[in-house]
Scaffold this active site. Structure first.
Site, PDB file in Angstrom:
ATOM      1  N   LYS A 128       0.954  -1.089   0.008  1.00 26.88           N
ATOM      2  CA  LYS A 128       0.000   0.034   0.064  1.00 26.88           C
ATOM      3  C   LYS A 128       0.821   1.275  -0.005  1.00 26.88           C
ATOM      4  CE  LYS A 128      -0.286  -0.575   5.102  1.00 26.88           C
ATOM      5  NZ  LYS A 128      -1.056  -0.722   6.137  1.00 26.88           N
TER       6      LYS A 128
ATOM      7  N   ARG B  73     -10.408   0.218  14.269  1.00 31.60           N
ATOM      8  CA  ARG B  73     -10.492   0.979  13.110  1.00 31.60           C
ATOM      9  C   ARG B  73     -11.437   0.467  12.236  1.00 31.60           C
ATOM     10  NH1 ARG B  73      -5.004   0.988   9.722  1.00 31.60           N
ATOM     11  NH2 ARG B  73      -5.390  -1.283   9.454  1.00 31.60           N
TER      12      ARG B  73
ATOM     13  N   TYR C  77      18.014  29.475   2.963  1.00 36.35           N
ATOM     14  CA  TYR C  77      16.889  30.232   3.573  1.00 36.35           C
ATOM     15  C   TYR C  77      16.749  30.564   5.044  1.00 36.35           C
ATOM     16  CZ  TYR C  77      14.565  28.968  -0.930  1.00 36.35           C
ATOM     17  OH  TYR C  77      14.417  29.055  -2.277  1.00 36.35           O
TER      18      TYR C  77
ATOM     19  N   MET D 126      13.616  23.140  -1.389  1.00 36.15           N
ATOM     20  CA  MET D 126      12.897  22.062  -1.894  1.00 36.15           C
ATOM     21  C   MET D 126      13.660  21.014  -2.835  1.00 36.15           C
ATOM     22  SD  MET D 126       9.256  22.842  -4.362  1.00 36.15           S
ATOM     23  CE  MET D 126       8.736  24.119  -2.931  1.00 36.15           C
TER      24      MET D 126
HETATM   25  C1  PLP Z   1      -0.280  -2.045   6.883  1.00 33.06           C
HETATM   26  C2  PLP Z   1      -0.896  -3.095   7.215  1.00 33.06           C
HETATM   27  C3  PLP Z   1      -0.302  -4.329   7.687  1.00 33.06           C
HETATM   28  C4  PLP Z   1       1.110  -4.434   7.446  1.00 33.06           C
HETATM   29  O1  PLP Z   1       1.764  -4.007   8.579  1.00 33.06           O
HETATM   30  P1  PLP Z   1       3.191  -3.874   8.968  1.00 33.06           P
HETATM   31  O2  PLP Z   1       3.489  -3.591  10.343  1.00 33.06           O
HETATM   32  O3  PLP Z   1       4.107  -3.051   8.076  1.00 33.06           O
HETATM   33  O4  PLP Z   1       3.889  -5.215   8.755  1.00 33.06           O
HETATM   34  C5  PLP Z   1      -0.846  -5.502   7.841  1.00 33.06           C
HETATM   35  N1  PLP Z   1      -2.252  -5.530   7.976  1.00 33.06           N
HETATM   36  C6  PLP Z   1      -3.202  -4.279   7.951  1.00 33.06           C
HETATM   37  C7  PLP Z   1      -4.502  -4.311   7.954  1.00 33.06           C
HETATM   38  C8  PLP Z   1      -2.399  -3.323   7.389  1.00 33.06           C
HETATM   39  O5  PLP Z   1      -3.246  -2.012   7.223  1.00 33.06           O
END
Ligand code: PLP
Length: 370
Positions: free
Chosen positions: A39, A136, A265, A312
């Site tokens: 992700k 969550r 800067y 930047m």
């Molecule tokens: C991001 C995520 C993971 C991976 O987590 P890590 O701590 O990076 O191994 C696993 N499960 C869910 C639901 C996540 O959102």
């Protein structure tokens, strides 16, 4: 998005290091199947290069947060199983079924809504998400989970009961009470339920530190494979992982500056004595934190501190002497017997290593190396 190919700054990703880290997790956790979390542009390291490297290096599936990430992977020709870990609107159910993407579902109402959008040409692969204490997303009520499983089983042309999962809020700290509370809640919600093909609960912390206490046949992990120790070294020294990234550039300007000159800067840095100053073409526009002021870069195996504010597109460092333009610079990685890691940067900035990596901007070219 513009990728800066005509500049000496680049982010190299080591396939060997990724494969090493995957092997470490496999050995420690005893898992058979790894869903690699790619992700958010693979934690900043690059969605497609990292996805290809992990699939070649020992992962079986990929895990993303949003449908668009899954679509990019499918469009690139990646056929491996893909799991979407966040909730998505039921109107996208058919698109997920078409692409054979596993979705996370957290309510019976969602399934009923999705049913109206599913033609039944290919069943939607459903992984039920359980909230055992992360707070969550996920089911919190056992009766609703049972009803949802019955619903999936009653509509086999539209749905496949593919998975059961939960996510730990606290798997990488010395204090384990909260982790164990979640494990007990998991058992209360799932013991005796019909078992789907995929039961997946462990993230990096659970896989590395709690493999004996939770199912680890299938795991969802990111952090450890990216070479970042989940506890930032508090549970275990981070030397069992290989650094996967190398961020490098070169000097594009070298000058001798007299004492008493302000640099960059705001002139927050004034040369205390006459010194040699080098300019490196990378800045906060490439995702570096401005809190890296004072943090070193490596040049010819020596630490050279960043002086003045990062801009930047460039930053300035104090040099040991008059080095030639084009001298290589290492911002992350090994040079001689010195090494800089995201964990080092995290200690300097107070920003978590993975939060630093997700900032790597699109402008940085990413390249897979051996
Ligand atoms: C991001 C995520 C993971 C991976 O987590 P890590 O701590 O990076 O191994 C696993 N499960 C869910 C639901 C996540 O959102």
């Amino acid at each position: 998005m513009v990728v800066a190919q005509h500049r000496p700054t680049r982010l190299l990703i080591s396939q060997q290091a990724i494969a090493h880290n995957l092997a470490v997790v496999r050995q420690v956790s005893g898992c058979r199947t790894i869903f690699m979390a790619v992700k958010d542009n693979a934690y900043g390291f690059g969605l497609l290069p990292v996805s290809r490297a992990v699939l070649a290096g020992g992962a079986q599936g990929l895990a993303v947060a949003v449908l668009d990430e899954a679509l990019v992977l499918r469009t690139a020709g990646i056929k491996a199983p893909i799991l979407i870990m966040s909730l998505l609107d039921a109107q996208y159910a058919q698109a997920c079924a078409d692409q054979q993407v596993i979705v996370t579902v957290a309510s019976l109402a969602w399934l009923q809504k999705a049913q109206h959008n599913l033609t039944g040409t290919a069943p939607l692969l459903v992984s039920l998400g359980l909230d055992t204490g992360m707070g969550r997303i996920g089911y919190r009520d056992r009766a609703e989970i049972e009803e949802s499983i019955r619903f999936l089983q009653q509509h086999p042309t539209q749905f496949t009961y593919q998975g059961l999962m939960t996510h730990f809020a606290d798997s990488d700290t010395v204090e384990t009470d909260y982790f164990h509370r979640q494990v007990r809640r998991w058992h209360a919600l799932t013991d005796g339920l019909p078992q789907p093909p995929m039961v997946h609960v462990a993230n990096s912390g659970a896989a590395m530190y709690h493999a004996a206490e939770v199912p680890t046949d299938i795991i969802r992990i990111g952090t450890v494979v990216y070479g970042m120790e989940p506890s930032e070294g508090t549970m275990r020294p981070d030397n069992y992982l290989d650094q996967i990234e190398r961020l490098e550039s070169e000097l594009i300007m070298v000058k001798h500056v007299p004492a008493g000159e302000g640099l960059s800067y705001g002139h927050t840095y004034v040369t205390p004595t006459a010194e040699w100053v080098g300019t490196i073409p990378i800045g906060y526009g490439d995702g570096l934190s401005r809190k890296l002021k004072g943090f070193p870069v490596l040049i010819q195996g020596k630490k050279c501190p960043i002086i003045g504010n990062l801009t930047m597109d460039a930053l300035m460092v104090r040099l040991p002497g008059p080095l030639p333009v084009h001298t290589p610079v290492t911002l992350l990685g090994q040079d001689g017997d010195q090494r800089l890691t995201l964990t080092d940067m995290a200690q300097h900035t107070g920003i978590a290593p993975w939060e630093l990596s997700i900032r790597f901007a699109e402008r940085l070219p990413r390249k897979l190396v051996d």
